[in-house]
Design a protein around this motif. Structure first.
Motif, PDB file in Angstrom:
ATOM      1  N   GLY A  67      51.792  43.200  31.259  1.00 20.75           N
ATOM      2  CA  GLY A  67      50.462  42.821  30.799  1.00 20.75           C
ATOM      3  C   GLY A  67      49.944  41.480  31.264  1.00 20.75           C
ATOM      4  O   GLY A  67      48.895  41.374  31.900  1.00 20.75           O
ATOM      5  N   ILE A  68      50.691  40.397  31.001  1.00 22.83           N
ATOM      6  CA  ILE A  68      50.241  39.054  31.357  1.00 22.83           C
ATOM      7  C   ILE A  68      50.208  38.863  32.875  1.00 22.83           C
ATOM      8  O   ILE A  68      49.592  37.932  33.393  1.00 22.83           O
ATOM      9  CB  ILE A  68      51.154  37.985  30.707  1.00 22.83           C
ATOM     10  CG1 ILE A  68      50.507  36.605  30.728  1.00 22.83           C
ATOM     11  CG2 ILE A  68      52.514  37.965  31.376  1.00 22.83           C
ATOM     12  CD1 ILE A  68      49.256  36.492  29.895  1.00 22.83           C
ATOM     13  N   GLY A  69      50.853  39.795  33.603  1.00 21.29           N
ATOM     14  CA  GLY A  69      50.873  39.712  35.060  1.00 21.29           C
ATOM     15  C   GLY A  69      49.503  39.842  35.694  1.00 21.29           C
ATOM     16  O   GLY A  69      49.336  39.542  36.881  1.00 21.29           O
ATOM     17  N   ILE A  70      48.502  40.267  34.912  1.00 20.76           N
ATOM     18  CA  ILE A  70      47.143  40.379  35.430  1.00 20.76           C
ATOM     19  C   ILE A  70      46.635  39.024  35.908  1.00 20.76           C
ATOM     20  O   ILE A  70      45.789  38.943  36.793  1.00 20.76           O
ATOM     21  CB  ILE A  70      46.199  40.963  34.342  1.00 20.76           C
ATOM     22  CG1 ILE A  70      44.849  41.352  34.939  1.00 20.76           C
ATOM     23  CG2 ILE A  70      46.034  39.978  33.193  1.00 20.76           C
ATOM     24  CD1 ILE A  70      44.915  42.502  35.905  1.00 20.76           C
ATOM     25  N   ILE A  71      47.169  37.949  35.340  1.00 23.40           N
ATOM     26  CA  ILE A  71      46.788  36.600  35.769  1.00 23.40           C
ATOM     27  C   ILE A  71      47.133  36.403  37.243  1.00 23.40           C
ATOM     28  O   ILE A  71      46.404  35.754  37.985  1.00 23.40           O
ATOM     29  CB  ILE A  71      47.508  35.532  34.916  1.00 23.40           C
ATOM     30  CG1 ILE A  71      47.033  35.612  33.464  1.00 23.40           C
ATOM     31  CG2 ILE A  71      47.274  34.139  35.470  1.00 23.40           C
ATOM     32  CD1 ILE A  71      47.737  34.647  32.546  1.00 23.40           C
ATOM     33  N   LEU A  72      48.236  36.999  37.655  1.00 22.34           N
ATOM     34  CA  LEU A  72      48.686  36.845  39.043  1.00 22.34           C
ATOM     35  C   LEU A  72      47.976  37.787  39.995  1.00 22.34           C
ATOM     36  O   LEU A  72      47.650  37.411  41.127  1.00 22.34           O
ATOM     37  CB  LEU A  72      50.198  37.078  39.119  1.00 22.34           C
ATOM     38  CG  LEU A  72      50.842  37.001  40.508  1.00 22.34           C
ATOM     39  CD1 LEU A  72      50.670  35.598  41.079  1.00 22.34           C
ATOM     40  CD2 LEU A  72      52.319  37.354  40.432  1.00 22.34           C
ATOM     41  N   THR A  73      47.706  39.012  39.566  1.00 21.85           N
ATOM     42  CA  THR A  73      47.185  40.020  40.495  1.00 21.85           C
ATOM     43  C   THR A  73      45.654  40.121  40.546  1.00 21.85           C
ATOM     44  O   THR A  73      45.099  40.478  41.587  1.00 21.85           O
ATOM     45  CB  THR A  73      47.739  41.410  40.144  1.00 21.85           C
ATOM     46  OG1 THR A  73      47.355  41.757  38.807  1.00 21.85           O
ATOM     47  CG2 THR A  73      49.257  41.418  40.240  1.00 21.85           C
ATOM     48  N   ALA A  74      44.971  39.824  39.442  1.00 21.94           N
ATOM     49  CA  ALA A  74      43.519  40.032  39.388  1.00 21.94           C
ATOM     50  C   ALA A  74      42.734  39.320  40.490  1.00 21.94           C
ATOM     51  O   ALA A  74      41.799  39.891  41.045  1.00 21.94           O
ATOM     52  CB  ALA A  74      42.980  39.635  38.009  1.00 21.94           C
ATOM     53  N   PRO A  75      43.076  38.068  40.842  1.00 21.82           N
ATOM     54  CA  PRO A  75      42.292  37.365  41.876  1.00 21.82           C
ATOM     55  C   PRO A  75      42.403  37.975  43.264  1.00 21.82           C
ATOM     56  O   PRO A  75      41.668  37.584  44.177  1.00 21.82           O
ATOM     57  CB  PRO A  75      42.893  35.948  41.856  1.00 21.82           C
ATOM     58  CG  PRO A  75      43.565  35.825  40.539  1.00 21.82           C
ATOM     59  CD  PRO A  75      44.084  37.189  40.235  1.00 21.82           C
ATOM     60  N   PHE A  76      43.330  38.922  43.442  1.00 20.83           N
ATOM     61  CA  PHE A  76      43.552  39.505  44.773  1.00 20.83           C
ATOM     62  C   PHE A  76      42.273  40.108  45.349  1.00 20.83           C
ATOM     63  O   PHE A  76      42.057  40.090  46.568  1.00 20.83           O
ATOM     64  CB  PHE A  76      44.648  40.572  44.689  1.00 20.83           C
ATOM     65  CG  PHE A  76      45.018  41.160  46.024  1.00 20.83           C
ATOM     66  CD1 PHE A  76      45.761  40.434  46.935  1.00 20.83           C
ATOM     67  CD2 PHE A  76      44.613  42.448  46.369  1.00 20.83           C
ATOM     68  CE1 PHE A  76      46.106  40.977  48.166  1.00 20.83           C
ATOM     69  CE2 PHE A  76      44.948  42.992  47.594  1.00 20.83           C
ATOM     70  CZ  PHE A  76      45.694  42.263  48.497  1.00 20.83           C
ATOM     71  N   MET A  77      41.396  40.639  44.487  1.00 17.96           N
ATOM     72  CA  MET A  77      40.173  41.282  44.974  1.00 17.96           C
ATOM     73  C   MET A  77      39.269  40.301  45.701  1.00 17.96           C
ATOM     74  O   MET A  77      38.561  40.675  46.637  1.00 17.96           O
ATOM     75  CB  MET A  77      39.428  41.931  43.801  1.00 17.96           C
ATOM     76  CG  MET A  77      38.446  42.997  44.247  1.00 17.96           C
ATOM     77  SD  MET A  77      39.313  44.386  45.039  1.00 17.96           S
ATOM     78  CE  MET A  77      37.944  45.245  45.802  1.00 17.96           C
ATOM     79  N   MET A  78      39.286  39.033  45.282  1.00 17.78           N
ATOM     80  CA  MET A  78      38.485  38.015  45.961  1.00 17.78           C
ATOM     81  C   MET A  78      38.997  37.798  47.385  1.00 17.78           C
ATOM     82  O   MET A  78      38.221  37.563  48.316  1.00 17.78           O
ATOM     83  CB  MET A  78      38.542  36.693  45.193  1.00 17.78           C
ATOM     84  CG  MET A  78      37.979  36.739  43.788  1.00 17.78           C
ATOM     85  SD  MET A  78      36.244  37.214  43.733  1.00 17.78           S
ATOM     86  CE  MET A  78      36.379  38.836  42.971  1.00 17.78           C
TER      87      MET A  78
END
Length: 245
Positions: free
Chosen positions: A213-224
């Motif tokens: 769950g908290i791993g979204i902090i690491l992966t979410a910016p990838f789209m930018m």
């Protein structure tokens, strides 16, 4: 007012295919992921403040949905205390943080062109083309919301047309409508590649939720980063830009 200087630059450019763009994005993200984490932490702090102000409790709502045992026929999101205010404030937060996403794209370009990165670079979107970034964020948000309201799948097919908007706003200092129009036209001519890139980039971005769950902090910016790599592939490596105070 900002000024931009152009000078010789280094850096890589992916081919115009989904695999090459995603691979290039991975290479770029390895060098700037800490800045992406900072951007996400700022977003999460903003979300926490909004929950506190609105009185909406997402954890409580998830617990109610779990207790429903899969029967959501009588469950209404809108009746949840503070949900409508939370939704409005979240939309406002997304708009106000859009320049932060542009700043991450700027940092990626500096990394790609082997230039020194400063922490302040993350906030360049609040100094450069700020108004148009906000307007574009509103326009793209409306388009995405309409697509989501129809069904989730239309959103997947619409988002590729928005993929180049933020890089165009930054590197070409374009207006919001110019960025939207140019992104749409390029995606229309190369829709298969843009769709594949959006789907893969999106899956990687949300992988943090699935894996941890908290791993979204690491992966979410990838789209930018995907947006930057797609820009490089179809419009060439951006001119190196330097903000002057």
């Amino acid at each position: 007012m900002s000024e931009f200087n152009e000078f010789d630059q280094q850096g890589s450019v992916p081919n115009r295919d989904t695999g090459s763009i995603i691979s290039h994005s991975f290479e770029m993200y390895k060098g700037v992921f800490l800045y992406g984490i900072v951007a996400m932490i700022i977003y999460l702090i903003g979300g926490f403040i909004i929950q506190s102000v609105s009185g909406f409790n997402s954890a409580s709502m998830m617990e109610e949905m779990k207790d429903a045992g899969g029967d959501y026929s009588n469950f209404s999101y809108w009746n949840a205390p503070g949900f409508s205010l939370y939704l409005s404030l979240s939309g406002l937060l997304g708009i106000l943080l859009a320049p932060l996403y542009v700043g991450l794209i700027y940092i990626v370009n500096k990394y790609n062109t082997k230039n020194q990165i400063d922490f302040a670079d993350l906030f360049i979107g609040y100094k450069q083309n700020f108004v148009n970034i906000l307007i574009y964020s509103i326009l793209s948000g409306i388009i995405s919301s309409v697509a989501m309201a129809l069904c989730f799948f239309p959103f997947i097919f619409v988002y590729p047309f928005l993929l180049l908007g933020y890089p165009i706003l930054l590197f070409e200092n374009a207006s919001a409508t110019e960025a939207l129009g140019k992104s749409f036209n390029i995606a229309k001519e190369n829709y298969g590649t843009f769709l594949g890139t959006t789907v893969l980039g999106g899956l990687i971005s949300i992988a943090g939720i699935v894996l941890c769950g908290i791993g979204i902090i690491l992966t979410a910016p990838f789209m930018m980063i995907v947006m930057y790599s797609a820009y490089c592939a179809f419009l060439g490596k951006p001119r190196q830009i330097e903000f002057k105070k």
